[in-house]
Design an enzyme around this catalytic site. Sequence first.
Site, mmCIF file in Angstrom:
data_model
loop_
_atom_site.group_PDB
_atom_site.id
_atom_site.type_symbol
_atom_site.label_atom_id
_atom_site.label_comp_id
_atom_site.label_asym_id
_atom_site.label_seq_id
_atom_site.Cartn_x
_atom_site.Cartn_y
_atom_site.Cartn_z
ATOM 1 C CG ASP A 1 -0.189 -5.957 -8.391
ATOM 2 O OD1 ASP A 1 0.618 -5.980 -7.442
ATOM 3 O OD2 ASP A 1 -1.408 -5.797 -8.254
ATOM 4 N N GLY B 1 -3.960 -12.673 -3.667
ATOM 5 C CA GLY B 1 -2.994 -11.611 -3.382
ATOM 6 C C GLY B 1 -1.684 -11.822 -4.103
ATOM 7 C CG LEU B 2 0.067 -15.153 -4.537
ATOM 8 C CD1 LEU B 2 0.365 -16.632 -4.691
ATOM 9 C CD2 LEU B 2 1.179 -14.486 -3.735
ATOM 10 C CB SER B 3 -0.555 -9.819 -8.819
ATOM 11 O OG SER B 3 -0.970 -8.868 -9.752
ATOM 12 C CB SER B 4 -4.461 -14.117 -10.764
ATOM 13 O OG SER B 4 -5.528 -13.468 -10.097
ATOM 14 C CB SER B 5 -5.746 -8.957 -11.985
ATOM 15 O OG SER B 5 -5.356 -8.632 -10.706
ATOM 16 C CG HIS C 1 -2.130 -0.962 0.923
ATOM 17 N ND1 HIS C 1 -3.206 -0.633 0.132
ATOM 18 C CD2 HIS C 1 -2.304 -2.246 1.296
ATOM 19 C CE1 HIS C 1 -4.018 -1.680 0.067
ATOM 20 N NE2 HIS C 1 -3.494 -2.677 0.748
ATOM 21 C CB THR C 2 4.300 1.966 -0.425
ATOM 22 O OG1 THR C 2 4.633 0.715 -1.039
ATOM 23 C CG2 THR C 2 4.435 1.852 1.080
ATOM 24 C CG ASP C 3 1.083 0.410 -5.581
ATOM 25 O OD1 ASP C 3 0.297 0.701 -4.664
ATOM 26 O OD2 ASP C 3 0.762 -0.338 -6.539
#
Length: 346
Positions: free
Chosen positions: A156, A106-110, A18-20
């Site tokens: 991501d 939370g492993l960014s499949s998107s 939550h820094t990006d």
Amino acid sequence: MSAIRAFGPGRVNLIGEHTDYNDGLCLPFAIAAGVTVRATDGPDDAIAAHAADLGEDDTFALDPDVAPGEGWRAFVRGIAAELLRAGHALRGATLTIRGDVPRGSGLSSSAALEVALALALLAHSRCPEPADRRDLARLCSRVENDWVGAQTGLLDQLAALFGRDGHAVRLDMRTLTVEPVALRLDGWRLVTVDSGVEHTHAGSGYNDRRRECREAGEQLGVASLRDATAAGAADLPAPLDRRVRHVLAENARVDEAVAALRDGDLERLGALLDASHASLRDDYEVSVPEVDRLVERLRGGGAAGARMVGGGFGGAVLALYPPDAKPPPEALAVAPGPPARLLEAG
Ligand code: GLA
């Protein structure tokens, strides 16, 4: 018929959560699990897409103003339309999509899906990849923001496009500089464990956190929370004070983690993971009880550090184990792998 196959990896964010979208620092790595998109000739001026894992289909015109879709279709339609809007002359294609990143973990499949789609469509149409992959990251991020409705940052997509074998990458979201950092684990292991609570960004408190950060920035008179100070944060009303406290401390932890990796101090890295989780749980309030219990269980079972990864509100936990400790059987070992790429160039 010549086929193109493009692969987009999932990612684990070692630290810097939550820094990006606050112009801050992150330290992700690309993983072996990911999404593969196969492209072959298809209908004229249309895309026929098949999501093999779901057994679902979608066919739509190659039109920059195509109607948005739901679920996975939003990504496919969005990537095709955004590529067209960016001036890429796409050809009609048949796409087959397969993935092995657990969705909602939370492993960014998107992002894996987005970058694999973009690389496959460009290569199939004989369009060169943009010279700077940051541009591709921004394009994919627009799809999340405008087509899927998740106000996610660039973490991501940059992780998937700039991952490096054996390395994490330190991302400075203000300058968009990417610095590889060797991830030498010397027998220690990084694993993820799924909490079983599936999250989505579009429907979770993720967009609320973005709004709170904007509000905090406005009240502090800074363009982004990268410029906030601890003293300024302390004067904000709750919960904005806690939100800013998390962002400032998490940025600092990224550089402490880089230093710990350079020194080979993995105990220290574990302590930083724990501190990050406490901050995400108490100050940023993006964890959920199931995830907190899982973190405690893994710590109790010998992990040197553990924390939630990704946007939160469910998903997976990342844990670091010393050589003599044993992760639970359901743990998935994660190691830094190469970035998004063509597997078969047609
Ligand atoms: C999700 C978003 C990222 C980032 C993380 C939290 O993964 O897609 O942009 O904000 O959450 O660090």
